[in-house]
Design an enzyme around this catalytic site. Sequence first.
Site, PDB file in Angstrom:
ATOM      1  N   HIS A   1      -2.806   6.964   3.609  1.00  0.00           N
ATOM      2  CA  HIS A   1      -3.327   5.707   3.059  1.00  0.00           C
ATOM      3  C   HIS A   1      -4.658   5.389   3.736  1.00  0.00           C
ATOM      4  CE1 HIS A   1      -3.865   1.715   1.757  1.00  0.00           C
ATOM      5  NE2 HIS A   1      -3.375   1.126   2.830  1.00  0.00           N
TER       6      HIS A   1
ATOM      7  N   CYS B   1       0.818  -1.220   0.000  1.00  0.00           N
ATOM      8  CA  CYS B   1       0.000   0.000   0.000  1.00  0.00           C
ATOM      9  C   CYS B   1       0.848   1.265   0.000  1.00  0.00           C
ATOM     10  CB  CYS B   1      -0.930   0.002   1.204  1.00  0.00           C
ATOM     11  SG  CYS B   1      -1.888  -1.510   1.344  1.00  0.00           S
TER      12      CYS B   1
ATOM     13  N   ASN C   1     -10.018  -0.213   1.300  1.00  0.00           N
ATOM     14  CA  ASN C   1      -8.564  -0.125   1.129  1.00  0.00           C
ATOM     15  C   ASN C   1      -8.215  -0.578  -0.295  1.00  0.00           C
ATOM     16  OD1 ASN C   1      -5.797  -0.470   1.132  1.00  0.00           O
ATOM     17  ND2 ASN C   1      -5.712  -1.563   3.081  1.00  0.00           N
TER      18      ASN C   1
END
Length: 329
Positions: free
Chosen positions: A253, A113, A283
């Site tokens: 994030h 990520c 996500n």
Amino acid sequence: MTRRAAITGWGYAVPESVVPNAYFEASVDTSDEWIVERTGIRERRIAGVEESTATLAGGAARRILDRAGVAARDLDLIILATATPEQPVPQTAAFLAADLGVHCGALDLGAGCAGFVYGLVVGAAAVAGGTFDRVLVVGAETLSRIVDPEDRSTVILFGDGAAGVLLEAREDGPGVLAGDLGVDGSAADILAVPAGGSRRPASAETVAQREHYVRMQGQEVFRRAVRAVVDSSESALERAGVASSAVDWFVPHQANLRIIEAARQRLGIPTERTVVNIEHYGNTSAASIPLALAEAADAGRFSPGDTVLLSGFGAGMSWASAVLTWGAR
Ligand code: UT7
């Protein structure tokens, strides 16, 4: 004269299919209430059968180039960050380059990520150093293809999408001021897809053991994530010579609203200066930060000269932060 990499274009592409939390109530022991309360996620986009990481990346790339008014043939380098490549060989960036009809350098970047910010920092350094004039940095994912449909702790978290930016050289203008990259490979096992590589090639056994799906120790990732975002953001800010009180926009994030809240508070950044869109996308790993950035930019939230802090963490455990001034002059 100081040469910098400025963000001159941005954009995103997400699948049309919107999947609300309630969808998972039929297949695993979960509830909309639990998911909203523990993660902040309400819905996510899931790729259709015709869509893949490269098709989503292509959609995002065209919007980025349109926004910048730059032709694909003028690109010097494509950096494509992903944890869900089109296939093991060749790199997903090759499919994106073919889609755009270009033969420039094109590489994949794996940092979970944190991948997009990793790519942004490296791409910006290459532009600032004079090696390249135009670098396309895209984060693209189809995480729905690697989550275990029977694992309630991960299936509800992830979504699909692609987003990115165009970096162009500017003299004495806005652009990337500083970055911070890192990895703690001793924690590689806490978030991983165990099989399908050289250590554990695909076999009937790896499939039977469900080893091609993401495995995550959620609490441990959570604990490390807050620390990584705070420490890495502080390092990047220090290198940029910017105090956290001078940050106009924090784009973290989007993994869990509670992680964002904890990091934001420790950095002393107000809620209204923090960009959050996790409720609509879940996500999306390497796509998450550029997706939040592009949506906020489209909504006109950033003004030229604003100081923007980006910070991500993920598999590796990897982390990456960047400090930049907004604007394309
Ligand atoms: O992008 C980088 C990677 N990912 C992340 O950053 C994720 C980081 N971790 C997290 O976001 C959180 O740890 C999760 C959302 C994954 C889990 O939330 P948590 O508050 O840490 O829950 P937990 O793991 O401590 O589990 C609490 C309970 C457990 O039940 P018991 O053992 O207390 O009976 C879990 O089995 O919640 C249970 N649980 C669920 N319950 C309903 C776990 N997933 C679910 C679910 N629905 N989907």
